[in-house]
Design an enzyme around this catalytic site. Structure first.
Site, PDB file in Angstrom:
ATOM      1  N   HIS A 147      22.227   3.159  13.000  1.00 45.48           N
ATOM      2  CA  HIS A 147      23.395   3.982  13.332  1.00 45.48           C
ATOM      3  C   HIS A 147      23.872   3.658  14.745  1.00 45.48           C
ATOM      4  O   HIS A 147      23.083   3.238  15.597  1.00 45.48           O
ATOM      5  CB  HIS A 147      23.048   5.460  13.225  1.00 45.48           C
ATOM      6  CG  HIS A 147      22.597   5.855  11.859  1.00 45.48           C
ATOM      7  ND1 HIS A 147      23.465   6.192  10.850  1.00 45.48           N
ATOM      8  CD2 HIS A 147      21.348   5.946  11.330  1.00 45.48           C
ATOM      9  CE1 HIS A 147      22.787   6.482   9.760  1.00 45.48           C
ATOM     10  NE2 HIS A 147      21.494   6.340  10.019  1.00 45.48           N
ATOM     11  N   ASN A 202       0.839  -1.193   0.000  1.00 38.65           N
ATOM     12  CA  ASN A 202       0.000   0.000   0.000  1.00 38.65           C
ATOM     13  C   ASN A 202       0.884   1.257   0.000  1.00 38.65           C
ATOM     14  O   ASN A 202       2.108   1.171  -0.070  1.00 38.65           O
ATOM     15  CB  ASN A 202      -0.961  -0.033   1.189  1.00 38.65           C
ATOM     16  CG  ASN A 202      -2.305   0.587   0.868  1.00 38.65           C
ATOM     17  OD1 ASN A 202      -2.373   1.616   0.196  1.00 38.65           O
ATOM     18  ND2 ASN A 202      -3.381  -0.025   1.339  1.00 38.65           N
ATOM     19  N   SER A 246      -0.324  -1.369   9.287  1.00 38.66           N
ATOM     20  CA  SER A 246       0.031   0.034   9.059  1.00 38.66           C
ATOM     21  C   SER A 246       1.048   0.550  10.081  1.00 38.66           C
ATOM     22  O   SER A 246       1.025   0.166  11.256  1.00 38.66           O
ATOM     23  CB  SER A 246      -1.217   0.909   9.151  1.00 38.66           C
ATOM     24  OG  SER A 246      -2.142   0.549   8.158  1.00 38.66           O
ATOM     25  N   ARG A 250       6.375  -8.138  20.183  1.00 41.52           N
ATOM     26  CA  ARG A 250       6.491  -9.431  20.863  1.00 41.52           C
ATOM     27  C   ARG A 250       5.352 -10.331  20.409  1.00 41.52           C
ATOM     28  O   ARG A 250       4.286  -9.846  20.025  1.00 41.52           O
ATOM     29  CB  ARG A 250       6.435  -9.251  22.383  1.00 41.52           C
ATOM     30  CG  ARG A 250       7.542  -8.358  22.925  1.00 41.52           C
ATOM     31  CD  ARG A 250       7.550  -8.328  24.448  1.00 41.52           C
ATOM     32  NE  ARG A 250       8.482  -7.334  24.969  1.00 41.52           N
ATOM     33  CZ  ARG A 250       9.793  -7.483  25.042  1.00 41.52           C
ATOM     34  NH1 ARG A 250      10.339  -8.608  24.610  1.00 41.52           N
ATOM     35  NH2 ARG A 250      10.559  -6.526  25.533  1.00 41.52           N
TER      36      ARG A 250
END
Length: 201
Positions: free
Chosen positions: A118, A88, A145, A183
């Site tokens: 990083h 999407n 989403s 989890r």
């Protein structure tokens, strides 16, 4: 930078070690930003052109691929997508190294798949220093989403990642995983075959 130096940097990248923006600058011509831009400007009705652009952007693209625009990619050429993929809007591929996506995968809006992170200590972030580890998304995975999948993660067959989750470690097959960090909430079982098959009472 010599060819030997480039090989040394690529070896370090492949081992998940720290490398800098300047050290990786020789890879800049491999970025397919103009092709990504062209895809995002191509009307959805022009399916043939969009398909051709996807084949030029990604390392491999399966059959019956749908990728809604806009999307973004750091390189594009490190992404492999299987058959029957649905992505999407606003999928982001930070593909400094490989992202491998299996067959029948669905990705909801605003999902980021980032192979690169990083260092925590600021002294190690000079010249945009970073590390990269590949991502693998196995067949039949559904990613909700606003999910972020972090470097080095593998998501197992058939699993579901709940909306808004941050996936920082591997997810086994056939589970629902949610949260920050994600989890395992529960297993996916045959009982799930009967959900939403009748109208609410």
């Amino acid at each position: 930078m010599s060819t030997a130096d480039e090989r040394e940097v690529l070896e370090r990248i492949g081992r998940g070690l720290i490398y800098s923006e300047s050290e990786a600058a020789f890879q800049a011509p491999l970025r397919r930003a103009d092709l990504v831009f062209a895809y995002n400007q191509t009307p959805p009705s022009d399916g043939a052109r969009r398909r051709g652009l996807l084949e030029s952007i990604f390392a491999s693209v399966g059959e019956r691929t749908i990728l809604n625009s806009p999307f973004s990619a750091a390189f594009g050429g490190n992404v492999h997508i299987g058959d029957d993929f649905y992505g999407n809007v606003n999928v982001t591929f930070v593909d400094d190294v490989e992202i491998r996506i299996g067959d029948g995968v669905m990705i909801a809006p605003n999902v980021t798949l980032t192979t690169t992170g990083h260092p925590v200590h600021p002294a190690r972030r000079v010249d945009f220093a970073r590390f990269s580890e590949p991502i693998v998304i196995e067949d039949k995975v559904w990613i909700g989403s606003n999910v972020v999948v972090l470097p080095g993660v593998r998501i197992g067959y058939g699993s579901v990642i709940g909306a808004g989750s941050v996936v920082s470690r591997d997810v086994p097959p056939m589970v629902v995983a949610v949260g920050v960090p994600a989890r395992v909430l529960r297993a996916i079982t045959d009982a799930d075959l009967t959900t939403r098959t009748t109208a609410p009472q």
